[in-house]
Design a protein around this motif. Structure first.
Motif, PDB file in Angstrom:
ATOM      1  N   GLU A  71       0.857  -1.193   0.000  1.00 55.57           N
ATOM      2  CA  GLU A  71       0.000   0.000   0.000  1.00 55.57           C
ATOM      3  C   GLU A  71       0.885   1.231   0.000  1.00 55.57           C
ATOM      4  O   GLU A  71       1.809   1.343   0.791  1.00 55.57           O
ATOM      5  CB  GLU A  71      -0.965   0.065   1.209  1.00 55.57           C
ATOM      6  N   ALA A 122      -2.993  -4.532   5.590  1.00 54.40           N
ATOM      7  CA  ALA A 122      -1.789  -3.708   5.706  1.00 54.40           C
ATOM      8  C   ALA A 122      -0.523  -4.575   5.693  1.00 54.40           C
ATOM      9  O   ALA A 122       0.386  -4.360   6.475  1.00 54.40           O
ATOM     10  CB  ALA A 122      -1.850  -2.905   7.006  1.00 54.40           C
ATOM     11  N   LEU A 124      -0.559  -7.273   6.889  1.00 54.45           N
ATOM     12  CA  LEU A 124      -0.732  -7.531   8.324  1.00 54.45           C
ATOM     13  C   LEU A 124      -0.480  -9.003   8.644  1.00 54.45           C
ATOM     14  O   LEU A 124      -1.128  -9.890   8.087  1.00 54.45           O
ATOM     15  CB  LEU A 124      -2.159  -7.145   8.728  1.00 54.45           C
ATOM     16  N   THR A 125       0.450  -9.232   9.536  1.00 58.96           N
ATOM     17  CA  THR A 125       0.809 -10.589   9.938  1.00 58.96           C
ATOM     18  C   THR A 125      -0.174 -11.135  10.967  1.00 58.96           C
ATOM     19  O   THR A 125      -0.569 -10.421  11.895  1.00 58.96           O
ATOM     20  CB  THR A 125       2.225 -10.575  10.560  1.00 58.96           C
ATOM     21  N   GLN A 169       9.538  -0.494  12.423  1.00 54.56           N
ATOM     22  CA  GLN A 169       8.318   0.324  12.425  1.00 54.56           C
ATOM     23  C   GLN A 169       7.508  -0.032  13.658  1.00 54.56           C
ATOM     24  O   GLN A 169       7.311  -1.212  13.971  1.00 54.56           O
ATOM     25  CB  GLN A 169       7.469   0.078  11.168  1.00 54.56           C
ATOM     26  N   GLY A 171       4.859  -1.021  16.347  1.00 55.43           N
ATOM     27  CA  GLY A 171       3.675  -1.878  16.324  1.00 55.43           C
ATOM     28  C   GLY A 171       3.771  -3.079  15.410  1.00 55.43           C
ATOM     29  O   GLY A 171       2.866  -3.908  15.378  1.00 55.43           O
ATOM     30  N   TYR A 242       0.320 -13.164   5.883  1.00 55.02           N
ATOM     31  CA  TYR A 242      -0.489 -11.945   5.821  1.00 55.02           C
ATOM     32  C   TYR A 242      -1.963 -12.320   5.645  1.00 55.02           C
ATOM     33  O   TYR A 242      -2.295 -13.227   4.868  1.00 55.02           O
ATOM     34  CB  TYR A 242      -0.099 -11.103   4.607  1.00 55.02           C
TER      35      TYR A 242
HETATM   36  N1  ARG Z   1       3.884  -7.561   8.600  1.00 55.31           N
HETATM   37  C1  ARG Z   1       4.223  -6.669   9.645  1.00 55.31           C
HETATM   38  C2  ARG Z   1       3.194  -6.714  10.766  1.00 55.31           C
HETATM   39  O1  ARG Z   1       2.096  -7.116  10.576  1.00 55.31           O
HETATM   40  C3  ARG Z   1       4.390  -5.247   9.196  1.00 55.31           C
HETATM   41  C4  ARG Z   1       3.202  -4.652   8.504  1.00 55.31           C
HETATM   42  C5  ARG Z   1       3.353  -3.169   8.301  1.00 55.31           C
HETATM   43  N2  ARG Z   1       2.356  -2.710   7.396  1.00 55.31           N
HETATM   44  C6  ARG Z   1       2.185  -1.443   6.969  1.00 55.31           C
HETATM   45  N3  ARG Z   1       1.227  -1.186   6.112  1.00 55.31           N
HETATM   46  N4  ARG Z   1       2.956  -0.490   7.412  1.00 55.31           N
HETATM   47  O2  ARG Z   1       3.460  -6.316  11.849  1.00 55.31           O
END
Ligand code: ARG
Length: 281
Positions: A71, A122, A124-125, A169, A171, A242
């Motif tokens: 994204e 996202a 997202l894991t 990053q 979170g 994901y």
């Molecule tokens: N896959 C990792 C998680 O879920 C990082 C995801 C970060 N995604 C983003 N859109 N910034 O923690």
């Protein structure tokens, strides 16, 4: 290997779950609360063949759009990426139009449970911890945590990160793994700095404020492409799945999403979207 065990544990139960649902696909009906109704106040009283969304006729996707190629924000301020394209197709199948809500990653993850979005998508894991507040769809992609260092770094793999400063990053699973106690395969909180976005973590690496960045592989490759003084180490740190997350207990919407997602996987749409963003190397 501590880290491998941990990854297996985090990913537990996330693979190969097949949803066989009556309400899947384009027949899902999008009944929604009236605009004045509080979206999260109560569970919808609906038959199992229907689902509600936060806003009538819309599918709100919370995300952090600084995560290429999943994204990102285009020059004209609109959004693109693998997740955005898949979500657009899912929304179409559900008879809804997609709205992308861009925010900090932690806010994006929390939004479905707070009734602020219908789903978080996202890169997202799936993790056990997130499952406390969210339900996850079937997995549509594999993520790998990798290490970015500068070209001349002496860091060659995860074992060399001990006693170094690591940028992540906030979170993200990269932060969660790295900040864990050394006894659990992490490096300890004192060795990890959480940045708002992956790109700000990379800026910190370029400025010499951290020795390495741990982040998902595809964004890592995009960041390194844009910064030739950096490289991605070939040793992979952790593999994960994901998926799309909805508010825990929102089975009707999850079933509809899974139905649409599996149709898009089965007819090759997901793969062709991935191929359009990730060229085989
Ligand atoms: N896959 C990792 C998680 O879920 C990082 C995801 C970060 N995604 C983003 N859109 N910034 O923690």
């Amino acid at each position: 290997m501590n880290r491998i065990k941990k990854a297996a544990c985090l990913a537990l139960g996330t693979v190969l779950s097949v949803s066989l649902l009556a309400a899947c696909g384009s027949s899902g009906s999008a009944s929604t609360p009236t605009p004045s109704a509080s979206p999260s106040a109560s569970e919808p009283v609906e038959s199992s063949a229907t689902f509600t969304t936060v806003e009538s006729g819309k599918l709100h996707m919370s995300t952090n759009a600084a995560f290429p190629p999943y994204e990102m924000v285009k020059d004209d301020g609109t959004f693109e990426g693998i997740d955005v394209d898949i979500a657009t197709k899912i929304a179409e199948k559900l008879g809804l139009s997609l709205v992308v809500d861009d925010m900090d990653f932690t806010a994006a993850v929390n939004a479905p449970a707070q009734g602020k979005s219908d789903m978080c998508m996202a890169g997202l894991t799936i993790t056990e911890d997130r499952k406390k507040n969210l339900d996850f769809s079937d997995s549509y992609a594999t993520g790998v945590q990798v290490i970015i260092v500068s070209q001349d770094s002496d860091i060659q793999g995860p074992d060399d990160l001990k006693d170094k400063m690591i940028g992540t990053q906030e979170g993200t699973t990269g932060y969660i793994y790295c900040s864990d106690d050394p006894a659990n395969g992490g490096y300890g909180e004192d060795h990890v700095i959480a940045y708002t976005n992956g790109s700000t973590a990379v800026q910190a690496l370029l400025a010499g404020k951290v020795d390495a960045v741990v982040i998902d592989k595809q964004p890592a490759q995009e960041f390194v492409k844009a910064n030739p003084s950096l490289k991605v180490l070939s040793t992979e740190y952790i593999t994960e799945d994901y998926a799309i997350a909805v508010k825990k207990g929102n089975t009707e919407l999850l079933d509809a999403i899974n139905g649409a997602l599996n149709e898009l996987i089965d007819d090759g749409t997901v793969q062709s979207i991935v191929n359009s963003y990730i060229k085989a190397d």
